[in-house]
Design a protein around this motif. Structure first.
Motif, PDB file in Angstrom:
ATOM      1  N   ALA A  72      13.851  -8.503  16.625  1.00 61.66           N
ATOM      2  CA  ALA A  72      14.149  -9.851  16.137  1.00 61.66           C
ATOM      3  C   ALA A  72      13.115 -10.367  15.145  1.00 61.66           C
ATOM      4  N   VAL A  73      11.977  -9.677  15.013  1.00 61.48           N
ATOM      5  CA  VAL A  73      10.933 -10.139  14.091  1.00 61.48           C
ATOM      6  C   VAL A  73      11.283  -9.672  12.673  1.00 61.48           C
ATOM      7  N   PRO A  74      11.500 -10.612  11.739  1.00 63.95           N
ATOM      8  CA  PRO A  74      11.838 -10.203  10.368  1.00 63.95           C
ATOM      9  C   PRO A  74      10.741  -9.323   9.761  1.00 63.95           C
ATOM     10  N   GLY A  75      11.144  -8.151   9.302  1.00 63.44           N
ATOM     11  CA  GLY A  75      10.208  -7.233   8.657  1.00 63.44           C
ATOM     12  C   GLY A  75       9.478  -6.282   9.581  1.00 63.44           C
ATOM     13  N   ALA A  76       9.664  -6.403  10.889  1.00 67.97           N
ATOM     14  CA  ALA A  76       8.924  -5.531  11.811  1.00 67.97           C
ATOM     15  C   ALA A  76       9.522  -4.127  11.866  1.00 67.97           C
ATOM     16  N   ARG A  77      10.827  -4.033  12.039  1.00 71.42           N
ATOM     17  CA  ARG A  77      11.455  -2.724  12.203  1.00 71.42           C
ATOM     18  C   ARG A  77      11.592  -1.998  10.867  1.00 71.42           C
ATOM     19  N   GLY A  78      11.429  -0.682  10.914  1.00 65.18           N
ATOM     20  CA  GLY A  78      11.693   0.128   9.730  1.00 65.18           C
ATOM     21  C   GLY A  78      10.522   0.947   9.240  1.00 65.18           C
ATOM     22  N   CYS A  79       9.467   1.084  10.045  1.00 62.52           N
ATOM     23  CA  CYS A  79       8.273   1.815   9.597  1.00 62.52           C
ATOM     24  C   CYS A  79       8.556   3.300   9.393  1.00 62.52           C
ATOM     25  N   THR A  80       9.295   3.909  10.294  1.00 66.35           N
ATOM     26  CA  THR A  80       9.615   5.327  10.162  1.00 66.35           C
ATOM     27  C   THR A  80      10.542   5.567   8.968  1.00 66.35           C
ATOM     28  N   PRO A  81      11.630   4.779   8.806  1.00 67.61           N
ATOM     29  CA  PRO A  81      12.463   4.976   7.617  1.00 67.61           C
ATOM     30  C   PRO A  81      11.698   4.745   6.315  1.00 67.61           C
ATOM     31  N   GLU A  82      10.763   3.783   6.311  1.00 69.75           N
ATOM     32  CA  GLU A  82       9.976   3.543   5.102  1.00 69.75           C
ATOM     33  C   GLU A  82       9.109   4.757   4.783  1.00 69.75           C
ATOM     34  N   ARG A 152       4.527  -6.016   6.600  1.00 68.89           N
ATOM     35  CA  ARG A 152       4.830  -4.937   5.663  1.00 68.89           C
ATOM     36  C   ARG A 152       4.602  -5.406   4.221  1.00 68.89           C
ATOM     37  N   LEU A 153       3.772  -4.674   3.493  1.00 66.26           N
ATOM     38  CA  LEU A 153       3.565  -4.913   2.076  1.00 66.26           C
ATOM     39  C   LEU A 153       3.061  -3.639   1.436  1.00 66.26           C
ATOM     40  N   THR A 154       3.098  -3.594   0.116  1.00 68.94           N
ATOM     41  CA  THR A 154       2.616  -2.417  -0.606  1.00 68.94           C
ATOM     42  C   THR A 154       1.687  -2.856  -1.718  1.00 68.94           C
ATOM     43  N   LEU A 155       0.556  -2.150  -1.817  1.00 72.43           N
ATOM     44  CA  LEU A 155      -0.420  -2.395  -2.864  1.00 72.43           C
ATOM     45  C   LEU A 155      -0.393  -1.234  -3.856  1.00 72.43           C
ATOM     46  N   VAL A 156      -0.401  -1.563  -5.136  1.00 70.10           N
ATOM     47  CA  VAL A 156      -0.624  -0.570  -6.175  1.00 70.10           C
ATOM     48  C   VAL A 156      -2.065  -0.790  -6.623  1.00 70.10           C
ATOM     49  N   VAL A 157      -2.915   0.194  -6.363  1.00 68.42           N
ATOM     50  CA  VAL A 157      -4.346   0.069  -6.653  1.00 68.42           C
ATOM     51  C   VAL A 157      -4.691   0.979  -7.832  1.00 68.42           C
ATOM     52  N   THR A 158      -5.328   0.384  -8.826  1.00 68.69           N
ATOM     53  CA  THR A 158      -5.719   1.120 -10.024  1.00 68.69           C
ATOM     54  C   THR A 158      -7.150   0.738 -10.389  1.00 68.69           C
ATOM     55  N   GLY A 159      -8.011   1.733 -10.520  1.00 70.59           N
ATOM     56  CA  GLY A 159      -9.386   1.467 -10.920  1.00 70.59           C
ATOM     57  C   GLY A 159     -10.115   0.507 -10.001  1.00 70.59           C
ATOM     58  N   GLY A 160      -9.828   0.569  -8.712  1.00 72.09           N
ATOM     59  CA  GLY A 160     -10.516  -0.283  -7.749  1.00 72.09           C
ATOM     60  C   GLY A 160      -9.980  -1.699  -7.656  1.00 72.09           C
ATOM     61  N   HIS A 161      -8.904  -2.024  -8.377  1.00 66.68           N
ATOM     62  CA  HIS A 161      -8.297  -3.349  -8.342  1.00 66.68           C
ATOM     63  C   HIS A 161      -6.836  -3.247  -7.896  1.00 66.68           C
ATOM     64  N   ILE A 162      -6.357  -4.328  -7.307  1.00 67.49           N
ATOM     65  CA  ILE A 162      -4.952  -4.378  -6.908  1.00 67.49           C
ATOM     66  C   ILE A 162      -4.139  -4.770  -8.141  1.00 67.49           C
ATOM     67  N   GLU A 163      -3.427  -3.803  -8.678  1.00 63.98           N
ATOM     68  CA  GLU A 163      -2.648  -4.003  -9.896  1.00 63.98           C
ATOM     69  C   GLU A 163      -1.348  -4.742  -9.623  1.00 63.98           C
ATOM     70  N   PRO A 172      13.101  -1.846   4.209  1.00 60.83           N
ATOM     71  CA  PRO A 172      12.013  -0.863   4.156  1.00 60.83           C
ATOM     72  C   PRO A 172      12.450   0.554   3.801  1.00 60.83           C
ATOM     73  N   ASP A 173      13.667   0.932   4.163  1.00 63.24           N
ATOM     74  CA  ASP A 173      14.116   2.299   3.896  1.00 63.24           C
ATOM     75  C   ASP A 173      14.465   2.535   2.436  1.00 63.24           C
ATOM     76  N   GLU A 174      14.510   1.480   1.624  1.00 61.13           N
ATOM     77  CA  GLU A 174      14.787   1.609   0.197  1.00 61.13           C
ATOM     78  C   GLU A 174      13.581   1.236  -0.661  1.00 61.13           C
ATOM     79  N   HIS A 175      12.479   0.897  -0.014  1.00 63.36           N
ATOM     80  CA  HIS A 175      11.323   0.370  -0.730  1.00 63.36           C
ATOM     81  C   HIS A 175      10.682   1.391  -1.673  1.00 63.36           C
ATOM     82  N   ALA A 176      10.612   2.647  -1.298  1.00 64.27           N
ATOM     83  CA  ALA A 176      10.009   3.652  -2.175  1.00 64.27           C
ATOM     84  C   ALA A 176      10.749   3.730  -3.507  1.00 64.27           C
ATOM     85  N   ASN A 177      12.053   3.501  -3.494  1.00 65.13           N
ATOM     86  CA  ASN A 177      12.828   3.474  -4.739  1.00 65.13           C
ATOM     87  C   ASN A 177      12.369   2.321  -5.631  1.00 65.13           C
TER      88      ASN A 177
END
Length: 193
Positions: A72-82, A152-163, A172-177
């Protein structure tokens, strides 16, 4: 949609609570974290472009570790599919300028190693079991069953900074796309701003 551990259609969608707004463009803190292969990664030394997808926790088929009410927690489920989606897109991410991909949770490296091996992930997981990175970056969290978990969040890190920051992440199962699309449309700059 991924065939790996399909998610229900009625999965509750997280809202943007603005708890990650402060992350865009900041420098990574002086934090080094252990990985599932036993190495230590200095997060300020990540280059050229690194994807760190942050997730609450992975379950295990041999243990009942999911707290009551998790679904029931929004965003909690889906770690394995992600994780499976990042596995499936790994080669394309690497072919489009990504130097490394890491999953990150507050679970121990030993616990994460089981998921990495079971899911045949071609990348390592970072353990923030001591909450060093979480506290240093003031990452968004939620509580359930008397325990705290990373949102759940994703960081793109470039040169030591969060880009770039992806937040909230859904589904979550479509996030890599979504990450792959951003990477292919966003040229790597000489230095982050």
């Amino acid at each position: 949609m991924s065939d790996d551990f399909p998610l229900p259609n009625d999965l509750p969608e997280p809202e943007d609570d603005r708890e990650a707004d402060h992350l865009q463009g900041i420098e990574m803190p002086e934090v080094s974290l252990p990985t599932t292969d036993g190495t230590i990664v200095d997060l300020q030394e990540l280059s050229p472009r690194t994807i760190i997808y942050i997730y609450p926790m992975t379950g295990r088929p041999d243990k009942d570790v999911i707290p009551e009410g998790w679904e029931a927690v929004p965003g909690a489920r889906g770690c394995t599919p992600e994780s499976c989606s990042f596995r499936n897109q790994y080669d394309d991410l690497r072919n489009n300028g990504v130097g490394a991909v890491f999953g990150l949770s507050t679970q121990t490296s030993e616990y994460q190693r089981e998921a990495r091996d079971r899911l045949h992930l071609p990348f390592e997981m970072l353990s923030d079991a001591e909450w060093e990175l979480t506290n240093a970056l003031d990452l968004p969290t939620f509580a359930i069953g008397g325990e705290n978990y990373l949102k759940r969040l994703t960081l793109v890190v470039t040169g030591g900074h969060i880009e770039h920051v992806f937040y909230p992440v859904f589904p979550p199962d479509e996030h890599a796309n979504e990450v792959l699309e951003w990477v292919t449309e966003t040229p790597l700059r000489d230095s982050p701003s």
